[in-house]
Design a protein around this motif. Structure first.
Motif, short mmCIF file in Angstrom:
data_model
loop_
_atom_site.label_atom_id
_atom_site.label_comp_id
_atom_site.label_asym_id
_atom_site.label_seq_id
_atom_site.Cartn_x
_atom_site.Cartn_y
_atom_site.Cartn_z
N GLY A 284 15.12 -5.13 -6.05
CA GLY A 284 15.31 -3.86 -5.36
C GLY A 284 14.42 -2.74 -5.85
O GLY A 284 14.34 -1.68 -5.21
N THR A 285 13.72 -2.93 -6.97
CA THR A 285 12.89 -1.86 -7.52
C THR A 285 11.63 -1.69 -6.68
O THR A 285 10.93 -2.67 -6.39
N ASP A 286 11.36 -0.45 -6.29
CA ASP A 286 10.22 -0.16 -5.42
C ASP A 286 9.07 0.40 -6.24
O ASP A 286 8.79 1.61 -6.24
N GLY A 287 8.37 -0.46 -6.96
CA GLY A 287 7.26 -0.03 -7.78
C GLY A 287 6.12 0.54 -6.96
O GLY A 287 5.37 1.41 -7.44
N LYS A 288 5.96 0.09 -5.74
CA LYS A 288 4.89 0.57 -4.88
C LYS A 288 5.06 2.05 -4.57
O LYS A 288 4.10 2.83 -4.64
N ARG A 289 6.28 2.47 -4.23
CA ARG A 289 6.53 3.87 -3.93
C ARG A 289 6.47 4.74 -5.18
O ARG A 289 6.00 5.87 -5.15
N VAL B 193 4.02 8.00 -5.70
CA VAL B 193 4.45 9.34 -6.15
C VAL B 193 3.57 9.82 -7.30
O VAL B 193 3.11 10.97 -7.33
N ILE B 194 3.33 8.94 -8.25
CA ILE B 194 2.52 9.31 -9.41
C ILE B 194 1.07 9.55 -9.00
O ILE B 194 0.45 10.54 -9.43
N LEU C 5 -0.86 1.21 -8.95
CA LEU C 5 -1.64 2.44 -9.11
C LEU C 5 -3.09 2.20 -8.70
O LEU C 5 -3.65 1.14 -8.98
N PRO C 6 -3.73 3.18 -8.06
CA PRO C 6 -5.15 3.02 -7.74
C PRO C 6 -6.00 3.00 -9.00
O PRO C 6 -5.56 3.42 -10.07
#
Length: 499
Positions: free
Chosen positions: A375-380, A384-385, A413-414
């Motif tokens: 359930g963790t949304d690391g992409k979002r 945000v960061i 992260l980019p």
């Protein structure tokens, strides 16, 4: 007196029925493995990059993203049993990149290859109808999609173990060196990708003894024993190194109880409904009044490793995890296909096949959702960061590093956004490990960092939730919250130095 080599029994359908099935098919029988490979590959590639990677996949990515020297150094301390897979993945991503789809593509290819051996094994033991049913069932089994879309070694184990079973049957027909050699290679490969899979050697050995009992052809068990020893010798250093690491690797796995057998079965199939139907269909061949030997032999391959793993797991280390026994799935699928293929009239078998596939449709859809693996949304969180990122920003995670939320954020992260892990005294690479050395003096570790992104569990007003007291105090004393964003089960708080 010269003893004849054992030959393949004529069981399952008769030669006449096999010929009828072959003439009725639109393609010659020799193309059956090919279409099964293509079908399985098409299914596993469908939305293969949709689900966000979970922690085990992130561990694969982090390991494979190192140089070969750094990876070898890490394997001396942790995850040696996954070393072969990490090296393969390292080579793969150096060519194709590390997008979610590309990270998982070796697994999709492995499952496709396994489908070919499923068809070959089914046709060798039973008939073409069983082979066709087995190819369809395997391609559309939820577990095949689940682990064919996962950047771990389990699909490669399925490929190696399924190839080993087919190669064993082939060698038993004509036990020559040229037939035992590829079997030895498959056994070694299976052990390299996951040691627990070598449990299949026990049912393989029983099959060899059964064939010997009928022929008294002594060369057969001797050849098998020599082949297995030769296959296991290259694995000895890995076994010894793995034993030193096993407490850390598997210390979290509880000792199984008898009730855990049911849960393992459902997890093995990756679908409650399909697991019940598949088990019922797989039991049908054992009820045949004649021609039962192929079903018994394949039943040994399907069943025996499961109680063996349960028994072994009663010791100091437990290995009783459904995905560790995924290599038994092809045998279960072939047994189910044989049961359905023998039903009369034939349309009942076809209806059973359609029902089995349909029962897994909802699971197939769920496996291809963005949060299918967690359930963790690391992409979002990463988005945000990245939106407010400034060079020199730091990162602090509230959850334990074993959940690898920090790696999930880093993965998405980019390239321009490089966060400093402020509470890592020495990086994971420098530590020759999957995890860094934790900072023992939080205040000093924060020096020189003006802004810090703090990622913790949501549902609380405390931006430092779950942080150790000394780290929470260091942040509270020297930083003030600027902005907080809730992202599902996580909250992302940007803090800046107060003075």
């Amino acid at each position: 007196m010269k003893t004849a080599a054992p030959t393949r029994p004529q069981t399952g359908g008769s030669r006449a029925s096999e010929g009828l099935t072959a003439r009725a098919g639109r393609l010659p029988a020799r193309f059956d493995p090919l279409w099964a490979v293509l079908l399985t590959f098409a299914v596993t590639c469908t939305r293969i990059g949709t689900a966000q990677p979970w922690r085990d996949e992130l561990a694969s990515w982090r390991a494979a993203d190192r140089s070969t020297g750094e990876l070898v150094d890490m394997l001396q301390n942790v995850d040696a049993v996954s070393g072969a897979y990490y090296l393969l993945l390292q080579a793969w991503i150096s060519v194709f990149g590390d997008s979610p789809a590309m990270l998982r593509m070796p697994s999709a290819l492995a499952m496709a290859g396994a489908a070919g051996f499923v068809v070959l094994t089914a046709r060798r033991l039973f008939d073409r109808r069983t082979a066709v049913f087995a190819g369809v069932l395997f391609a559309l089994a939820p577990a095949v999609s689940k682990y064919g879309q996962e950047a771990r070694s389990y699909a490669l184990v399925v490929l190696a173990a399924t190839a080993a079973t087919w190669l064993l049957l082939r060698a038993l027909e004509r036990p020559t060196v040229l037939r035992w050699l590829p079997y030895a290679v498959a056994v070694t490969a299976s052990g390299l990708f996951h040691m627990i899979s070598l449990l299949f050697l026990v049912p393989h050995g029983v099959i060899v003894l059964g064939r010997w009992w009928g022929t008294r052809f002594w060369r057969l068990p001797v050849s098998y024993a020599v082949t297995v020893v030769a296959a296991l010798l290259p694995l000895t250093p890995l076994v010894l190194l793995g034993q030193r690491q096993v407490a850390r690797q598997l210390g979290w796995v509880p000792v199984p109880h008898l009730r855990d057998l049911g849960g393992l079965w459902v997890g093995l199939i990756a679908s409650p409904l399909v697991s019940l139907a598949l088990f019922a269909a797989a039991a049908l061949p054992l009820a045949w009044p004649r021609g039962r030997r192929p079903a018994v032999e394949l039943g040994l391959v399907a069943v025996v490793p499961i109680p063996l793993a349960w028994i072994v797991s009663q010791g100091s280390s437990s290995y009783f995890i459904d995905r560790y026994l995924l290599f038994t799935l092809p045998a279960w699928v072939i047994l189910a296909a044989a049961g359905l293929g023998a039903l009369r009239p034939r349309r009942i078998g076809v209806a059973g096949l359609v029902l089995l596939v349909a029962l897994g449709a909802a699971d197939q859809r769920q496996l291809r959702t963005e949060h299918a693996k967690g359930g963790t949304d690391g992409k979002r969180v990463a988005a945000v960061i990245a939106e407010q990122y400034k060079p020199g920003d730091g990162l602090v995670m509230g959850s334990s590093r074993v959940y690898m939320v920090d790696l999930m954020v880093e993965y998405y992260l980019p390239e321009r956004a490089k966060l400093k892990d402020v509470f890592a005294e020495r990086s994971a690479v420098a530590n020759d490990d999957l995890f860094p050395v934790e900072c023992s003096r939080p205040v000093q570790c924060l020096e020189g960092t003006r802004r810090v992104w703090v990622v913790t569990s949501s549902g609380t007003q405390n931006p430092y939730n779950q942080l150790p007291p000394d780290r929470e105090k260091a942040l509270k004393d020297h930083y003030k919250p600027v902005a907080t964003t809730v992202v599902g089960d996580l909250q992302v708080t940007l803090v800046e130095r107060a003075h």
